[in-house]
Design a protein around this motif. Structure first.
Motif, mmCIF file in Angstrom:
data_model
loop_
_atom_site.group_PDB
_atom_site.id
_atom_site.type_symbol
_atom_site.label_atom_id
_atom_site.label_comp_id
_atom_site.label_asym_id
_atom_site.label_seq_id
_atom_site.Cartn_x
_atom_site.Cartn_y
_atom_site.Cartn_z
ATOM 1 N N SER A 1 61.960 51.679 37.923
ATOM 2 C CA SER A 1 63.079 51.051 37.221
ATOM 3 C C SER A 1 62.745 49.635 36.766
ATOM 4 C CB SER A 1 64.313 51.015 38.137
ATOM 5 O OG SER A 1 64.041 50.230 39.290
ATOM 6 N N SER A 2 61.470 49.284 36.778
ATOM 7 C CA SER A 2 61.064 47.920 36.427
ATOM 8 C C SER A 2 61.050 47.730 34.916
ATOM 9 C CB SER A 2 59.674 47.643 36.984
ATOM 10 O OG SER A 2 59.219 46.370 36.567
ATOM 11 N N PHE A 3 61.399 46.526 34.477
ATOM 12 C CA PHE A 3 61.341 46.258 33.040
ATOM 13 C C PHE A 3 59.918 46.036 32.544
ATOM 14 C CE2 PHE A 3 62.648 42.269 35.211
ATOM 15 C CZ PHE A 3 61.536 41.486 34.975
ATOM 16 N N GLY A 4 58.935 45.938 33.468
ATOM 17 C CA GLY A 4 57.554 45.761 33.064
ATOM 18 C C GLY A 4 56.595 46.417 34.033
ATOM 19 N N TYR A 5 55.481 46.931 33.524
ATOM 20 C CA TYR A 5 54.418 47.459 34.379
ATOM 21 C C TYR A 5 53.127 47.525 33.573
ATOM 22 C CZ TYR A 5 55.442 52.061 32.180
ATOM 23 O OH TYR A 5 55.660 53.093 31.305
ATOM 24 N N SER A 6 51.998 47.688 34.264
ATOM 25 C CA SER A 6 50.696 47.913 33.638
ATOM 26 C C SER A 6 49.957 48.959 34.453
ATOM 27 C CB SER A 6 49.864 46.629 33.594
ATOM 28 O OG SER A 6 50.488 45.638 32.817
ATOM 29 N N CYS A 7 49.550 50.046 33.813
ATOM 30 C CA CYS A 7 48.731 51.027 34.511
ATOM 31 C C CYS A 7 47.343 50.451 34.776
ATOM 32 C CB CYS A 7 48.653 52.309 33.697
ATOM 33 S SG CYS A 7 47.830 53.661 34.559
ATOM 34 N N PHE A 8 46.718 49.862 33.721
ATOM 35 C CA PHE A 8 45.464 49.129 33.875
ATOM 36 C C PHE A 8 45.718 47.689 33.442
ATOM 37 C CE2 PHE A 8 43.784 53.342 33.989
ATOM 38 C CZ PHE A 8 42.559 53.269 34.646
ATOM 39 N N TYR A 9 45.354 46.759 34.303
ATOM 40 C CA TYR A 9 45.556 45.339 34.008
ATOM 41 C C TYR A 9 44.192 44.662 33.922
ATOM 42 C CZ TYR A 9 46.978 40.470 34.457
ATOM 43 O OH TYR A 9 47.163 39.122 34.232
ATOM 44 N N ILE A 10 43.904 44.082 32.751
ATOM 45 C CA ILE A 10 42.643 43.367 32.528
ATOM 46 C C ILE A 10 43.014 41.908 32.311
ATOM 47 C CG2 ILE A 10 40.500 43.263 31.227
ATOM 48 C CD1 ILE A 10 41.077 46.113 30.252
ATOM 49 N N GLY A 11 42.951 41.109 33.385
ATOM 50 C CA GLY A 11 43.380 39.718 33.320
ATOM 51 C C GLY A 11 42.276 38.813 32.823
ATOM 52 N N GLU A 12 42.176 37.646 33.333
ATOM 53 C CA GLU A 12 41.200 36.661 32.843
ATOM 54 C C GLU A 12 39.797 36.980 33.360
ATOM 55 O OE1 GLU A 12 42.531 32.387 32.014
ATOM 56 O OE2 GLU A 12 43.673 32.977 33.781
ATOM 57 N N VAL A 13 39.238 38.074 32.840
ATOM 58 C CA VAL A 13 37.879 38.483 33.185
ATOM 59 C C VAL A 13 37.103 38.699 31.895
ATOM 60 C CG1 VAL A 13 38.556 39.512 35.387
ATOM 61 C CG2 VAL A 13 38.611 40.911 33.294
ATOM 62 N N GLU A 14 35.805 38.941 32.040
ATOM 63 C CA GLU A 14 34.946 39.130 30.881
ATOM 64 C C GLU A 14 34.142 40.415 31.040
ATOM 65 O OE1 GLU A 14 32.457 35.756 30.308
ATOM 66 O OE2 GLU A 14 34.117 34.374 29.950
ATOM 67 N N ASN A 15 33.718 40.935 29.877
ATOM 68 C CA ASN A 15 32.734 42.014 29.830
ATOM 69 C C ASN A 15 33.240 43.279 30.533
ATOM 70 O OD1 ASN A 15 31.024 40.046 28.637
ATOM 71 N ND2 ASN A 15 30.351 39.389 30.664
ATOM 72 N N VAL A 16 34.280 43.857 29.969
ATOM 73 C CA VAL A 16 34.904 45.062 30.519
ATOM 74 C C VAL A 16 34.898 46.152 29.452
ATOM 75 C CG1 VAL A 16 37.072 46.084 31.306
ATOM 76 C CG2 VAL A 16 36.375 43.828 32.146
ATOM 77 N N THR A 17 34.526 47.365 29.854
ATOM 78 C CA THR A 17 34.665 48.542 28.996
ATOM 79 C C THR A 17 35.448 49.609 29.742
ATOM 80 O OG1 THR A 17 32.597 48.129 27.802
ATOM 81 C CG2 THR A 17 33.439 50.375 27.776
ATOM 82 N N LEU A 18 36.481 50.141 29.090
ATOM 83 C CA LEU A 18 37.203 51.316 29.572
ATOM 84 C C LEU A 18 36.938 52.443 28.591
ATOM 85 C CD1 LEU A 18 40.748 49.990 30.604
ATOM 86 C CD2 LEU A 18 38.734 50.268 32.037
ATOM 87 N N ARG A 19 36.400 53.560 29.104
ATOM 88 C CA ARG A 19 36.014 54.632 28.189
ATOM 89 C C ARG A 19 36.525 55.980 28.716
ATOM 90 N NH1 ARG A 19 30.444 53.844 27.791
ATOM 91 N NH2 ARG A 19 30.866 52.368 26.103
ATOM 92 N N GLY A 20 37.232 56.696 27.840
ATOM 93 C CA GLY A 20 37.639 58.056 28.132
ATOM 94 C C GLY A 20 38.862 58.150 29.025
ATOM 95 N N GLY A 21 39.242 59.388 29.330
ATOM 96 C CA GLY A 21 40.358 59.646 30.211
ATOM 97 C C GLY A 21 41.713 59.542 29.534
#
Length: 588
Positions: free
Chosen positions: A90-110
């Motif tokens: 019942s939340s007004f906000g959510y993130s399934c994947f959260y990528i915050g203040e980081v570098e060099n990230v790849t999410l592939r597929g799925g």
């Protein structure tokens, strides 16, 4: 490259909805361990994984630091059947994947699946402004750098499939602004988000390419319901977030409720080579290019390419709209704001009451080298605008008029090719130059109106136009004292009508250098006629008949006063008023 295959049992990861907390925690521990050990890639096997995507420790922003928190310097490769489902909440906000203040990230597929159809919209606590529950994200890129999201299938989020936004705010003293930078979203399927499928609010150097972006906002969605929304946050001329250098290329848009793409307030946005069934807009954006897109509908609804106006603190949009193909919409291109160039577009099969190329409350707009055909509505229209040019456009087949100018200033219609239309150009309460156009109405299948017409509220300069075989008046207008009418060097050939040039009312008009030939099948006709004018100059015109039938008179001013009829080459007798001055006219 070393790859670690995630051991789901080791980390307590389950496919059971009741184990979402433990599963989410397990993913987060596994990702941190992989980075610490030094694995650059982690592979997630097939399975259905329920994710607790709400940060319960943040009452104001439960979408931040939520769900699977992705560390930096990692590539996450998911099996095509690895599906991450947000647990209903019942939340007004959510993130399934959260990528915050980081570098060099790849999410592939799925796959990522939101819970909009199981969501409880009744809960928002004390935060009335959050009652829309539009902050539920599949992937939340929040102030991160060098991120690639590739081949991910995301659907059914209560907010957006993907959010690209900044940490902190611009132009305030109490925080540091850290936008998401160098973000690539490619080859993804993004479907059915309740708000937008992609939002870019605080991102720089964002590439969105080769994605399928569909059905944003369907089933009672939440505004704005765009496929892609480029929209920073600001007040007046102060920006607190800025989307900059966003490139949207080679995507397919279908079924998005409000628009396919809107650059509401971004800078340096390129929208190129996409396929779309709904509108693309430069909004209030600055330095936007909309190029080489194919926009096709079947129901003749909506406007294909639009704008809203100039952003506060700026002089113009500096928008370029070029090389687009538009078919089956209600209207084609509707320009608002300032400093917009529209060139080389092809527009066809619009609705009967639509407009192909239009301005409203716009300034400094250039329409050039566009083609409009198989469209029976108006082809060009400037309304409440200034400094607008229609140049070298090919306009074929209007049942209303090819060019209409209303309540506008300094509009130029130059070198356009008008064919098979009911009417050529109509000018109302405007200052307009109509120069060097071909206005050929001969192929229109029924009775035509005027090739060029103007009203009492207009100042006109009509020069060097070619009007073949007019069956109605070639140039007709009414005027009043204080308005300027200049009709010069037009070529009107094989006229079938009674009066090729007819001006009623006003003072000190100039009608000069026009070449008028009649080719009637009966006697009669006046080449140039004025009525109730005062002091008109009618000079150096050529008026004659190429058939065996005679005119009533080549020039008729007997219902006006003080006309000066000088140096014309004419066949037949002049019909003058006793107040007129007549000299150096040559019979032919």
């Amino acid at each position: 490259m070393m790859r670690y295959t995630l051991e789901v049992e080791k980390y307590g990861i389950s496919g059971d909805i009741t184990q979402a907390d433990r599963t989410t925690e397990g993913f987060n521990r596994a990702l941190l361990d992989a980075v610490e050990i030094g694995y650059p890639e982690i592979y997630i096997p097939r399975g259905i994984y329920y994710i607790d995507a709400v940060n319960k420790e943040s009452a104001l922003k439960p979408e931040e630091g939520a769900g699977i928190i992705v560390p930096g310097n990692i590539t996450i490769i998911k099996h095509p059947q690895a599906e991450f489902r947000v647990v209903p909440n019942s939340s007004f906000g959510y993130s399934c994947f959260y990528i915050g203040e980081v570098e060099n990230v790849t999410l592939r597929g799925g796959k990522i699946r939101g819970e909009r159809y199981q969501h409880d919209f009744t809960g928002h606590g004390d935060f009335e402004k959050k009652e829309t529950h539009e902050w539920g994200y599949g992937i939340n890129v929040h102030g991160a750098r060098n991120v690639v999201i590739e081949g991910v299938d995301i659907a059914d989020c209560t907010g957006d499939c993907i959010m690209v936004n900044a940490q902190g705010m611009l132009n305030v003293s109490w925080t540091t602004y850290r936008p998401a930078r160098n973000i690539t979203i490619k080859n993804c399927k993004l479907d059915g988000a309740r708000r937008n499928n992609i939002s870019v609010t605080g991102g720089e150097d964002v590439k969105i390419e080769n994605n399928e972006i569909t059905n944003a906002g369907i089933n009672d969605g939440c505004k704005p319901m765009f496929g892609i929304d480029i929209e920073g946050y600001g007040e007046g001329d102060i920006d607190y977030e800025e989307p900059r250098n966003v490139k949207i290329t080679n995507n397919t848009f279908a079924g998005n409720v409000a628009q396919s793409v809107c650059n509401f307030s971004g800078y340096e946005v390129v929208i190129d080579g996409n396929h779309s069934d709904n509108s693309i807009s430069y909004g209030y954006g600055t330095d936007t290019v909309i190029a080489n897109n194919t926009l096709v509908r079947k129901d003749k609804k909506y406007t294909a390419i639009t704008g809203l106006g100039v952003s506060a603190g700026f002089n113009g949009n500096n928008a370029t709209i070029t090389g687009n193909t538009i078919k089956g919409f209600s209207s084609g291109i509707d320009v608002r704001g300032a400093d917009v160039t529209v060139s080389g577009n092809t527009i066809t099969e619009l609705s009967a009451d639509g407009i192909a190329l239009a301005t409203f409350e716009a300034k400094n707009v250039q329409f050039s080298d566009n083609t409009v055909h198989h469209t029976t509505g108006k082809h060009c229209c400037a309304r409440n605008s200034s400094d607008v040019t229609f140049e070298n456009n090919k306009l074929n087949g209007s049942d209303i008029t090819a060019i209409e100018i209303i309540d506008s200033d300094n509009v130029i219609a130059d070198s356009n090719k008008i064919k098979r239309s009911k009417q050529g150009a109509v000018i109302t309460r405007s200052f307009v130059k109509v120069i060097n156009n071909d206005v050929d109405l001969t192929e229109y299948p029924s009775a035509v109106a005027y090739a060029i017409a103007f009203d009492k509220g207009s100042d006109v300069f009509i020069k060097d136009n070619r009007i073949p075989t007019p069956t109605n008046m070639a140039i007709y207008g009414e005027s009043v004292e204080g308005r300027t009418v200049r009709i010069k060097d037009n070529d009107i050939t094989d006229a079938k009508c009674l009066i090729p040039i007819y001006v009623i009312g006003g003072k000190k008009h100039e009608i000069s250098g026009n070449d008028i030939t009649f080719n009637r099948t009966a006697s009669g006709g006046y080449g140039i006629q004025t009525k109730n004018t005062d002091g008109a100059l009618i000079k150096e015109n050529v008026v004659h008949s190429v058939s065996s039938f005679k005119l009533y008179s080549p020039i008729k001013t007997d219902e006006s006063i003080n006309s000066r009829v000088i140096g014309n080459k004419i066949s037949g007798s002049l019909a003058l008023n006793k107040t007129d001055i007549e000299t150096n006219n040559i019979p032919i």
